[in-house]
Write a protein that holds these residues in place. Structure first.
Motif, PDB file in Angstrom:
ATOM      1  N   LYS A  40       0.829  -1.214   0.000  1.00 36.69           N
ATOM      2  CA  LYS A  40       0.000   0.000   0.000  1.00 36.69           C
ATOM      3  C   LYS A  40       0.861   1.261   0.000  1.00 36.69           C
ATOM      4  N   GLN A  41       2.026   1.196   0.646  1.00 36.90           N
ATOM      5  CA  GLN A  41       2.928   2.345   0.727  1.00 36.90           C
ATOM      6  C   GLN A  41       3.871   2.445  -0.468  1.00 36.90           C
ATOM      7  N   GLY A  42       3.745   1.518  -1.411  1.00 37.60           N
ATOM      8  CA  GLY A  42       4.555   1.568  -2.625  1.00 37.60           C
ATOM      9  C   GLY A  42       5.985   1.084  -2.464  1.00 37.60           C
ATOM     10  N   LEU A  43       6.248   0.306  -1.439  1.00 41.66           N
ATOM     11  CA  LEU A  43       7.596  -0.221  -1.246  1.00 41.66           C
ATOM     12  C   LEU A  43       7.778  -1.498  -2.064  1.00 41.66           C
ATOM     13  N   GLY A  44       8.904  -1.589  -2.737  1.00 46.00           N
ATOM     14  CA  GLY A  44       9.234  -2.803  -3.472  1.00 46.00           C
ATOM     15  C   GLY A  44       9.922  -3.790  -2.544  1.00 46.00           C
ATOM     16  N   PHE A  45       9.494  -5.045  -2.568  1.00 41.56           N
ATOM     17  CA  PHE A  45      10.093  -6.029  -1.668  1.00 41.56           C
ATOM     18  C   PHE A  45       9.980  -7.433  -2.228  1.00 41.56           C
ATOM     19  N   VAL A  46      10.831  -8.297  -1.693  1.00 48.41           N
ATOM     20  CA  VAL A  46      10.766  -9.727  -1.946  1.00 48.41           C
ATOM     21  C   VAL A  46      10.571 -10.366  -0.583  1.00 48.41           C
ATOM     22  N   ARG A  47       9.604 -11.276  -0.490  1.00 43.71           N
ATOM     23  CA  ARG A  47       9.287 -11.934   0.783  1.00 43.71           C
ATOM     24  C   ARG A  47       9.875 -13.333   0.803  1.00 43.71           C
ATOM     25  N   GLU A  48      10.443 -13.707   1.937  1.00 42.33           N
ATOM     26  CA  GLU A  48      11.014 -15.040   2.164  1.00 42.33           C
ATOM     27  C   GLU A  48      11.967 -15.481   1.055  1.00 42.33           C
ATOM     28  N   MET A  49      12.858 -14.609   0.712  1.00 43.03           N
ATOM     29  CA  MET A  49      13.836 -14.924  -0.323  1.00 43.03           C
ATOM     30  C   MET A  49      14.907 -15.856   0.247  1.00 43.03           C
ATOM     31  N   GLU A  50      15.097 -16.991  -0.391  1.00 42.83           N
ATOM     32  CA  GLU A  50      16.120 -17.945   0.032  1.00 42.83           C
ATOM     33  C   GLU A  50      17.472 -17.505  -0.485  1.00 42.83           C
ATOM     34  N   MET A  51      18.437 -17.578   0.406  1.00 41.96           N
ATOM     35  CA  MET A  51      19.800 -17.241   0.024  1.00 41.96           C
ATOM     36  C   MET A  51      20.737 -18.278   0.612  1.00 41.96           C
ATOM     37  N   PRO A  52      21.773 -18.631  -0.123  1.00 35.12           N
ATOM     38  CA  PRO A  52      22.719 -19.614   0.394  1.00 35.12           C
ATOM     39  C   PRO A  52      23.630 -19.015   1.470  1.00 35.12           C
ATOM     40  N   ILE A  53      24.060 -19.857   2.381  1.00 32.43           N
ATOM     41  CA  ILE A  53      25.042 -19.473   3.398  1.00 32.43           C
ATOM     42  C   ILE A  53      26.330 -20.215   3.061  1.00 32.43           C
ATOM     43  N   PHE A  54      27.424 -19.480   3.070  1.00 31.87           N
ATOM     44  CA  PHE A  54      28.711 -20.061   2.717  1.00 31.87           C
ATOM     45  C   PHE A  54      29.651 -20.061   3.918  1.00 31.87           C
ATOM     46  N   TYR A  55      30.444 -21.101   3.994  1.00 34.98           N
ATOM     47  CA  TYR A  55      31.542 -21.175   4.946  1.00 34.98           C
ATOM     48  C   TYR A  55      32.788 -21.547   4.166  1.00 34.98           C
ATOM     49  N   ASP A  56      33.779 -20.689   4.240  1.00 36.37           N
ATOM     50  CA  ASP A  56      35.043 -20.947   3.559  1.00 36.37           C
ATOM     51  C   ASP A  56      34.826 -21.251   2.073  1.00 36.37           C
ATOM     52  N   GLY A  57      33.886 -20.513   1.481  1.00 34.08           N
ATOM     53  CA  GLY A  57      33.605 -20.668   0.065  1.00 34.08           C
ATOM     54  C   GLY A  57      32.722 -21.850  -0.297  1.00 34.08           C
ATOM     55  N   ILE A  58      32.260 -22.588   0.706  1.00 33.22           N
ATOM     56  CA  ILE A  58      31.443 -23.773   0.456  1.00 33.22           C
ATOM     57  C   ILE A  58      30.012 -23.508   0.910  1.00 33.22           C
ATOM     58  N   ASP A  59      29.069 -23.842   0.047  1.00 39.08           N
ATOM     59  CA  ASP A  59      27.648 -23.689   0.362  1.00 39.08           C
ATOM     60  C   ASP A  59      27.286 -24.693   1.460  1.00 39.08           C
ATOM     61  N   VAL A  65      15.223 -15.060   4.554  1.00 40.79           N
ATOM     62  CA  VAL A  65      15.058 -13.798   5.274  1.00 40.79           C
ATOM     63  C   VAL A  65      13.630 -13.333   5.018  1.00 40.79           C
ATOM     64  N   ASP A  66      12.992 -12.776   6.032  1.00 41.38           N
ATOM     65  CA  ASP A  66      11.582 -12.402   5.909  1.00 41.38           C
ATOM     66  C   ASP A  66      11.338 -11.428   4.754  1.00 41.38           C
ATOM     67  N   PHE A  67      12.133 -10.367   4.653  1.00 35.26           N
ATOM     68  CA  PHE A  67      11.961  -9.396   3.569  1.00 35.26           C
ATOM     69  C   PHE A  67      13.292  -8.815   3.131  1.00 35.26           C
ATOM     70  N   PHE A  68      13.415  -8.582   1.833  1.00 39.74           N
ATOM     71  CA  PHE A  68      14.418  -7.687   1.266  1.00 39.74           C
ATOM     72  C   PHE A  68      13.628  -6.548   0.652  1.00 39.74           C
ATOM     73  N   ILE A  69      13.895  -5.333   1.090  1.00 44.96           N
ATOM     74  CA  ILE A  69      13.087  -4.190   0.680  1.00 44.96           C
ATOM     75  C   ILE A  69      13.920  -3.218  -0.141  1.00 44.96           C
ATOM     76  N   GLU A  70      13.374  -2.873  -1.303  1.00 47.08           N
ATOM     77  CA  GLU A  70      13.999  -1.923  -2.221  1.00 47.08           C
ATOM     78  C   GLU A  70      15.443  -2.312  -2.552  1.00 47.08           C
ATOM     79  N   GLY A  71      15.758  -3.589  -2.467  1.00 49.31           N
ATOM     80  CA  GLY A  71      17.106  -4.066  -2.775  1.00 49.31           C
ATOM     81  C   GLY A  71      18.175  -3.545  -1.834  1.00 49.31           C
ATOM     82  N   ALA A  72      17.766  -2.932  -0.704  1.00 52.22           N
ATOM     83  CA  ALA A  72      18.743  -2.291   0.162  1.00 52.22           C
ATOM     84  C   ALA A  72      18.638  -2.669   1.637  1.00 52.22           C
TER      85      ALA A  72
END
Length: 124
Positions: A40-59, A65-72
């Protein structure tokens, strides 16, 4: 402060949701309500976006994460009685893992909305 207007707008949306819904619901309900309010407020977002976690370069796994908003801004929601240091540490770890500069930790579970702006000190 960088992203001040954007974080204030997100917090304002969360305040509207908390004022309307109160505390006591599961986190997913607040997540859905916040998505409606941000849209409603015009914010761009992605909900529950899955992202890999790396340790020492290994997935080593995935995290949503619940939200990524405006890519920032990364937003992590909780619906618990009180935020604790472990929740802040979790949010800081996500910021570092996702190479994000700032995030919000928002708790709908207390009588009053709780929120914290979290900064990734490794990116400053």
């Amino acid at each position: 402060m960088k992203y001040k207007e954007l974080t204030e707008k997100i917090i304002g949306c969360a305040m509207k949701v908390h004022a309307a819904m109160g505390n006591g619901f599961q986190e997913v309900i607040y997540q859905r309500c916040l998505a409606v309010e941000m849209q409603k407020q015009g914010l761009g977002f992605v909900r529950e976006m899955e992202m890999p976690i790396f340790y020492d370069g290994i997935d080593v796994g995935m995290r949503r994460v619940d939200f990524f908003i405006e890519g920032a801004i990364m937003v992590e929601l909780k619906a618990i009685i009180n935020l604790e240091d472990v929740h802040l540490a979790q949010t800081m770890n996500y910021l570092e893992a996702y190479k994000m500069e700032i995030g919000l930790l928002i708790n709908f579970g207390s009588r009053s909305l709780q929120f914290k702006r979290v900064h990734n000190n490794k990116m400053v």
